[in-house]
Design an enzyme around this catalytic site. Structure first.
Site, PDB file in Angstrom:
ATOM      1  N   THR A 150       0.824  -1.215   0.000  1.00 37.07           N
ATOM      2  CA  THR A 150       0.000   0.000   0.000  1.00 37.07           C
ATOM      3  C   THR A 150       0.855   1.261   0.000  1.00 37.07           C
ATOM      4  O   THR A 150       1.902   1.300   0.647  1.00 37.07           O
ATOM      5  CB  THR A 150      -0.916   0.002   1.229  1.00 37.07           C
ATOM      6  OG1 THR A 150      -1.721  -1.175   1.211  1.00 37.07           O
ATOM      7  CG2 THR A 150      -1.823   1.216   1.260  1.00 37.07           C
ATOM      8  N   GLY A 189       2.847  -2.904   8.494  1.00 43.20           N
ATOM      9  CA  GLY A 189       3.071  -3.160   9.912  1.00 43.20           C
ATOM     10  C   GLY A 189       4.531  -3.512  10.169  1.00 43.20           C
ATOM     11  O   GLY A 189       5.154  -4.245   9.402  1.00 43.20           O
ATOM     12  N   GLU A 432      -6.156  -5.769   3.958  1.00 40.75           N
ATOM     13  CA  GLU A 432      -6.177  -6.998   3.152  1.00 40.75           C
ATOM     14  C   GLU A 432      -7.356  -7.016   2.198  1.00 40.75           C
ATOM     15  O   GLU A 432      -7.854  -8.069   1.839  1.00 40.75           O
ATOM     16  CB  GLU A 432      -6.171  -8.228   4.051  1.00 40.75           C
ATOM     17  CG  GLU A 432      -5.428  -9.397   3.414  1.00 40.75           C
ATOM     18  CD  GLU A 432      -4.002  -9.043   3.040  1.00 40.75           C
ATOM     19  OE1 GLU A 432      -3.180  -8.938   3.959  1.00 40.75           O
ATOM     20  OE2 GLU A 432      -3.743  -8.839   1.841  1.00 40.75           O
TER      21      GLU A 432
END
Ligand SMILES: CC/C=C\C/C=C\C/C=C\C/C=C\C/C=C\CCCC(=O)SCCNC(=O)CCNC(=O)[C@H](O)C(C)(C)COP(=O)(O)OP(=O)(O)OC[C@H]1O[C@@H](n2cnc3c(N)ncnc32)[C@H](O)[C@@H]1OP(=O)(O)O
Ligand SMILES: Cc1cc2nc3c(=O)[nH]c(=O)nc-3n(C[C@H](O)[C@H](O)[C@H](O)COP(=O)(O)OP(=O)(O)OC[C@H]3O[C@@H](n4cnc5c(N)ncnc54)[C@H](O)[C@@H]3O)c2cc1C
Length: 644
Positions: A150, A189, A432
């Site tokens: 992303t 993350g 996701e």
């Protein structure tokens, strides 16, 4: 010193269960070995004092919370590694195993992405030689990675990603570059401070031609100093609704060079001279996303079961109000409204757990096919993974909130754990694959399936009823099988309605893209109904299948739990059911008619209300502290809850 005395109401409720607790424990854990595995890991975890907080994490600074989460993540990973090494049969990636271990710490682990996406991507997209070089290091956490796809400007539209990877044959390197601010990676993350490597998804250029998005394994921080390497800009993106210790970060490249061999080359390759070798399918680059979507279904079920446990237990011990003057205040679980809030959460946690297991088996079968070069099942599994990830995460998150609300003010306390569970499940609705986008992906598949159905072409299993439906006249009796047929009829009706909607807009002069957009609300609805039919059918069939090998007392309760789920959703979607004809579907003449006529003969309509109020309900409680799995059964008129 005051000894923690178990609440009398809870003890009494626990004394009333009607079936073998260990048998249901094994069923939930996927068998006796699953229970042994889980208990062994829980035993390891419960005795590690560093995993228990002296100070509530909410009172810690962001830095202290992060450091606390890193410490716990390392301890849990070591326990997981030790357990995996001791039990080769323990498949860390089988739904919920890895996530369940990491989530034993209240904080989301900064190495969740390492375990949940970085390692699986090496498994799924690295060549054999690349796995030889990186897999062991990753599994032993000698390198710590994340999955950087992303960007600030694009999350959904992968073909719009701007990060470039341009091949330089003179040095046999790729040059990674972030040409714009919106091309900066944003969200991964662990990227903030934790990861020193990452999977970077970038547009691949070679010989001045763009070949679309591909994955690269990139070292971004020095292995010794942990400082960002030259040409790398990286840091933390700041506070969020939840997931505060996931360490989400940003990443920018300034003409950063990596060796050619760092392009993940299991599917496509770039040769030394820059020639591009195409993959069997561009879609294989998306493989990791499919895996995580499949895992999310089971993990959403697991998070929901935690929330349902808290709510069921609280409902047994909380006493409130006085419907009868002079009588003791009743347990709030005696209120039917409270049951209506909590019991569907319990039923849904089972429905999603069993559906997640079914989807995992389908995914495992697809993975085997892909290894054999057979991509036939890929489109259907993609459609299934998309809608089931969307609906399971949304249902889980909504019902976690419903469980919180059922606990009144105490549900709003951080110590209730609802805020943490809510934050985790809220994230899954977006990451996701964002909810709406995922349902539209499934709708894309359904529109193709509908066209094939109209042409009488035999369809893949989960949409086969679109062709055969008009042969199996709905029974329209109040049975689970008839309800499932009803869901099929609703799904077919909504698919046809959406297809007709697209056709209507095209006939009115819109091109396909605009017609698709104009019908997109109906397309989302069609996907929701298709997905609901799958969950209902899978839950019911799985219970029927397993009931044959379990004791009758347990089978009865589980069967009624699945009937509760079916009845609940028919009532929730009664409008759609009222529209469904009682005559066989005919492809050209399918139409929705209202059941407004007072003499509706459909026994389903009259049967449901009676049904849903007479159901025995099962509340499942997994309590790590007690290392036991205890259950509650409740009969409407007995108002007794089993062990909970
Ligand atoms: C409560 C539990 C809490 C925690 C536990 C959670 C998880 C389990 C444990 C561990 C997981 C690890 C970490 C969890 C924490 C955070 C993880 C978050 C990570 C991320 O978010 S990573 C980034 C995710 N991003 C996306 O999902 C992007 C979504 N967008 C897309 O997938 C695509 O852009 C698209 C599909 C929406 C649209 O694609 P497009 O417009 O480029 O192309 P088309 O629509 O034209 O489709 C092209 C063609 O390809 C087919 N297709 C698309 N995707 C796939 C796929 N994945 N697999 C197979 N096929 C695919 C599509 O069907 C089209 O085919 P057709 O034949 O042309 O129709
Ligand atoms: C907690 C968290 C952790 C994350 N971790 C990671 C990670 O580790 N790695 C990573 O790469 N990413 C990660 N992400 C990013 C995540 O994958 C994206 O946020 C997600 O894919 C949605 O993309 P977006 O944010 O660009 O939203 P958008 O796609 O911009 O969506 C915004 C709105 O636009 C709508 N929309 C978009 N496209 C369409 C369309 N074609 N048709 C109709 N409506 C549309 C959506 O439905 C939505 O309502 C994480 C996100 C969160 C919240």
């Amino acid at each position: 010193m005051a000894v923690n005395k178990v609440n009398e109401d809870l003890l009494r409720e626990r004394a009333r269960y009607t079936f073998n607790i260990e048998e249901l424990t094994n069923f939930i854990d996927g068998g006796e070995e699953g229970t042994r595995n889980r208990r062994e890991v829980e035993d390891m975890v419960i005795h590690v004092k560093e995993l228990h907080d002296e100070v509530p994490e909410d009172y810690l600074s962001h830095k202290e919370r992060y450091e606390n989460a890193v410490k716990k993540g390392c301890i849990l990973i070591d326990l997981l590694k030790e357990h995996v090494l001791r039990h080769s049969s323990f498949d860390a990636y089988k739904p919920s195993n890895m996530y369940r271990v990491l989530s034993m710490a209240k904080e989301v682990s900064p190495v969740l992405l390492h375990m949940g996406m970085f390692v699986p991507t090496i498994f799924g997209q690295a060549s054999a030689e690349q796995q030889e070089e990186w897999l062991h290091k990753a599994l032993m956490l000698e390198i710590i990675g994340t999955y950087a796809q992303t960007e600030l400007g694009h999350g959904t539209f992968l073909r719009g990603l701007e990060t470039t990877a341009t091949y330089d044959p003179s040095t046999e390197e790729f040059v990674l570059h972030s040409p714009t601010l919106t091309s900066y990676k944003w969200w991964p993350g662990g990227l903030g401070q934790t990861a020193n490597h990452c999977i970077v998804v970038a547009q691949l250029y070679s010989r001045e031609k763009c070949y679309g998005v591909h994955a690269f394994l990139v070292q971004i921080r020095d292995s010794e100093t942990h400082m960002p390497l030259p040409g790398i800009k990286v840091g933390d993106i700041g506070p969020k609704l939840g997931f505060q210790t996931a360490n989400n970060g940003f990443l920018g490249f300034d003409h950063f060079r990596i060796p050619r061999k760092n392009m993940l080359m299991r599917n496509a390759q770039v040769l030394k001279d820059g020639r591009y070798v195409k993959s069997k399918s561009d879609k294989l680059t998306y493989g990791t996303m499919m895996l995580v979507r499949v895992m999310i279904v089971s993990d959403a079920a697991y998070e929901l079961s935690r929330a349902a446990t808290i709510a069921a237990r609280y409902s047994a011990v909380r006493r409130q109000s006085m419907p009868r003057p002079g009588q003791p205040e009743p347990q709030i679980l005696d209120y039917v409204t409270q049951q209506h809030k909590v019991f569907i959460a319990i039923a849904t946690s089972h429905a999603l757990r069993l559906t997640g297991g079914w989807l995992w088996d389908a995914y495992s079968s697809l993975t085997h096919d892909l290894d054999q070069g057979n991509l036939d099942q890929l489109p259907e599994l993609h459609a299934l993974a998309c809608c089931l990830k969307a609906i399971s995460s949304r249902d889980s998150n909504s019902l976690v909130e419903q469980c919180r609300m059922s606990c009144g003010g105490h549900g709003y306390m951080s110590s209730s754990n609802f805020p943490t569970i809510y934050g985790a499940t809220a994230a899954t609705v977006t990451y996701e694959g964002e909810y709406t986008v995922m349902l539209l992906q499934t709708a894309r598949y359904l529109m193709k399936a509908w066209k094939e159905a109209l042409g009488g072409i035999v369809l893949t299993p989960t949409v086969a009823y679109m062709v055969t439906y008009n042969k199996a006249k709905p029974a329209w009796v109040n049975t689970p099988e008839a309800i499932i047929q009803g869901f099929h009829a609703v799904a077919v009706g909504k698919v046809k309605e959406a297809a007709d909607g697209i056709e209507y807009h095209q006939n009115s002069g819109k091109d396909y893209e605009d017609a698709w957009n104009a019908a997109s609300v109906m397309l989302v609805k069609a996907s929701e109904c298709y997905c609901r039919a799958i969950i209902c059918e899978t839950f019911w069939k799985e219970i029927q299948k397993h009931s044959r090998s379990m004791s009758r007392n347990l089978a009865v309760v589980l069967q009624q739990l699945s009937e509760l789920y079916l009845s609940y959703w028919v009532l929730e979607r009664s409008g759609d059911f009222f529209q469904v004809r009682t005559v066989p579907l005919t492809r050209t003449k399918f139409e929705f008619v209202s059941f407004a006529s007072p003499k509706c003969h459909c026994q389903m309509c009259t049967g449901f209300v009676a049904h849903i109020t007479s159901v025995v309900v099962l509340a499942v409680q997994v309590s790590i502290q007690n290392l036991t799995l205890t259950f509650c059964t409740r009969k409407r008129n007995e108002f007794d809850i089993g062990s909970c």
